[in-house]
Scaffold this active site. Structure first.
Site, short mmCIF file in Angstrom:
data_model
loop_
_atom_site.label_atom_id
_atom_site.label_comp_id
_atom_site.label_asym_id
_atom_site.label_seq_id
_atom_site.Cartn_x
_atom_site.Cartn_y
_atom_site.Cartn_z
N ASN A 205 0.86 -1.31 0.15
CA ASN A 205 -0.09 -0.05 0.17
C ASN A 205 0.80 1.18 0.14
OD1 ASN A 205 -2.38 -1.33 0.07
ND2 ASN A 205 -2.84 -1.18 2.23
N GLN B 252 -0.65 7.81 -2.51
CA GLN B 252 -0.62 9.27 -3.70
C GLN B 252 -0.75 10.39 -2.94
OE1 GLN B 252 -4.20 8.92 -6.07
NE2 GLN B 252 -3.41 7.20 -7.19
N GLY C 23 0.40 11.90 0.41
CA GLY C 23 1.39 12.65 0.64
C GLY C 23 1.82 12.22 2.29
N HIS D 174 -12.53 5.02 1.33
CA HIS D 174 -12.01 6.32 0.47
C HIS D 174 -13.00 6.74 -0.35
CE1 HIS D 174 -9.71 9.19 -1.86
NE2 HIS D 174 -8.71 9.06 -1.03
N ARG E 275 -13.28 11.79 5.64
CA ARG E 275 -13.73 10.76 4.71
C ARG E 275 -14.71 9.76 4.76
NH1 ARG E 275 -7.61 8.62 3.45
NH2 ARG E 275 -6.97 10.38 2.16
N HIS F 116 -10.37 1.33 2.19
CA HIS F 116 -9.00 1.89 2.18
C HIS F 116 -7.85 1.80 3.37
CE1 HIS F 116 -6.26 5.31 0.63
NE2 HIS F 116 -6.35 5.92 1.61
N SER G 290 -1.20 8.52 7.71
CA SER G 290 -0.80 6.92 7.44
C SER G 290 0.75 6.99 7.30
CB SER G 290 -1.57 6.31 6.54
OG SER G 290 -1.50 6.88 5.26
#
Length: 517
Positions: A40, A45, A47, A226, A272, A329, A369
């Site tokens: 993962n 993507q 950041g 997500h 989210r 997600h 994360s």
């Protein structure tokens, strides 16, 4: 019988950062069931979130993390994350890692949902995870042993402590490796759902390994979906980063209605769980949902990975609308650990998404994360240095406490069957009847038997399915126990949580299962 100071299971940011901080003083072996880039972290993507700008500070980041987590967070863990994060970022930069900067050399900071300020650092636009993993792999060349295509079957428990691992190669050969300390850094379990942003290898293996060995797990009911997966021909085929909405993109229905306008004060940058449920409700009514990117200048340059993804599936980004659907997600729960990564079993540690420090609460704040992997892996490495000095490996006997003797008596389901069931009954919106149906379905395969089955003669595919069944059962039964709606756990038959109540951790132990069986 090979041995090491530290065995690490997994090859994402948490695993590699732990190895990075340990390799100078210790013999480290990393095992990954696939290739070392398949994680993962490689796919990440968005950041890394860190309060590094002058107008920002750790207290604001702390507040945003607590609010997103519905105050179910462990406050000590959150303070460690947000206070140590900026220092760790500067250390990475000093070691040669390059985050994106503007023409004056200042860090370019993006904004994502539920953040008060721009504080998201990126590398090569939307390829942050891949850049971090590549950087660490380069740093670790010839310094640690990385074993690819070798799956860890079980943890070896000797005299009540973890003494190493048993593995299976692609050829079917089984081997045992011993170590002073074993670290689970296998990521979460997103791919036990039909729609997921996760690598297909992320199927709850580490959590099932720990639970089979007797370790406590916690908060398994909290799954983050997500909001924006690219949706093509009935399938979720890849992630559309929240950073896209951070740059101004908005969610719209097919007729152009701005979907989040009246739902939340932060609109498209709401937490989210709120955005995912709103899209889910629209989809149930038969509406197609799109992410309108028409206002973002130079989209292909700012988001090259997403652009390539869209083009590979024939989606024209020039149209300005990307079809989206929510997908599993991130797991906020996992193997219960303290802030130093120690599990309930001596000698066994966990870090990253596989671990539950409580740092994310009931719903992870965007881009926390990768930061978690960076911050808590360093703390774990410091803990392991001291532990190894005091507990040098001495066990050379193959004797363990493990007694896995049962054989499989039922035909195992397919992965697809598990994924469909989880999405339908244990997904974005849940209720008692659906959860009970899922629980009954899982228990037809006898969870106690799966916890004690001898895996040596099984294929890696069969072992993966067993891990998915154990993990899916843990999520389902934990979701039944939490009779409130909070963060990533939303039940239509129970109200939203009391804002003044932090809630309680739902722990699951192997012993509890056998008492209730």
């Amino acid at each position: 019988m090979p041995n090491a100071d530290v065995i690490i299971i997994g090859s994402g940011i948490a695993a590699l950062m732990t190895a990075y901080y340990l390799h100078e003083d210790n013999n480290v072996i990393i095992f990954t069931k696939s290739n070392k880039e398949r994680s993962n972290s490689w796919l990440a993507q968005g950041g890394v979130a860190a309060a590094v700008s002058k107008e920002d500070n750790w207290r604001c980041h702390y507040e945003d993390t607590m609010i997103a987590g519905c105050h179910h967070n462990d406050e000590k863990a959150v303070k460690i994350l947000v206070r140590e994060g900026p220092k760790q970022i500067q250390e990475l930069i000093s070691k040669g890692f390059r985050f994106d900067t503007d023409e004056r050399g200042h860090l370019q900071l993006g904004r994502e949902g539920a953040h008060q300020f721009r504080r998201i650092l990126h590398a090569d636009g939307d390829a942050t995870g891949r850049k971090l993993v590549s950087f660490l792999l380069k740093e670790l060349i010839n310094k640690v042993t990385i074993v690819e295509e070798e799956m860890v079957l079980e943890l070896l428990i000797t005299n009540g402590r973890c003494a190493g691992v048993k593995t299976k190669k692609q050829s079917g050969e089984v081997g045992c490796y011993y170590a002073s300390a074993t670290v689970i850094a296998t990521g979460g379990c997103g791919s036990i759902y039909a729609f997921s942003s996760n690598a297909s290898t992320v199927t709850g293996d580490g959590i099932a390994l720990a639970y089979r060995a007797g370790a406590e797990v916690a908060d398994m009911e909290f799954i983050q979906f997500h909001p924006t997966m690219l949706y093509v021909n009935g399938k979720a085929v890849g992630l559309i980063s929240e950073a896209v909405r951070g740059e101004g993109a908005i969610l719209v229905t097919e007729d152009g209605r701005k979907m989040m306008e009246s739902i939340h004060p932060q609109k498209d940058l709401a937490p989210r769980d709120v955005v995912a449920r709103t899209i889910h409700a629209e989809v149930l009514q038969g509406n197609n949902i799109y992410l309108d990117i028409s206002m973002i200048a130079n989209f292909s340059k700012r988001f090259p990975t997403i652009t390539q993804l869209c083009r590979s599936y024939g989606i024209d980004i020039e149209s300005g609308k990307l079809p989206v659907v929510p997908g599993a997600h991130f797991l906020m729960g996992g193997i219960k650990v303290d802030v130093n990564g120690q599990t309930s079993i001596p000698g066994l540690y966990a870090v990253g998404e596989a671990a539950c420090t409580g740092v994310h609460g009931a719903n992870r704040l965007a881009s926390n994360s990768l930061l978690e992997g960076i911050v808590f892996s360093k703390r774990l490495a410091e803990t392991l240095r001291n532990y190894i000095k005091e507990n040098m490996f001495v066990e050379t006997s193959p004797h363990t406490d493990n007694h896995f003797v049962k054989k499989i008596t039922k035909i195992l389901p397919t992965k697809q069957k598990i994924q469909t069931l989880m999405m339908q009954y244990v997904g974005i919106v849940r209720n008692e009847s659906g959860l009970k149906h899922a629980k009954q379905w899982f228990e037809q395969f006898s969870i106690p038997d799966l916890l004690n089955v001898d895996l040596d003669e099984l294929t890696t595919e069969e072992i993966t399915i067993i891990n998915m069944l154990i993990t899916g059962w843990l999520i389902t039964t934990s979701a039944l126990k939490r009779t409130e709606s909070r963060g990533g756990h939303y039940r239509t038959d129970y109200p939203l949580m009391d804002e003044n109540w932090k809630g309680t951790r739902i722990m699951r132990t192997k012993e509890e299962l056998f008492v209730n069986a």
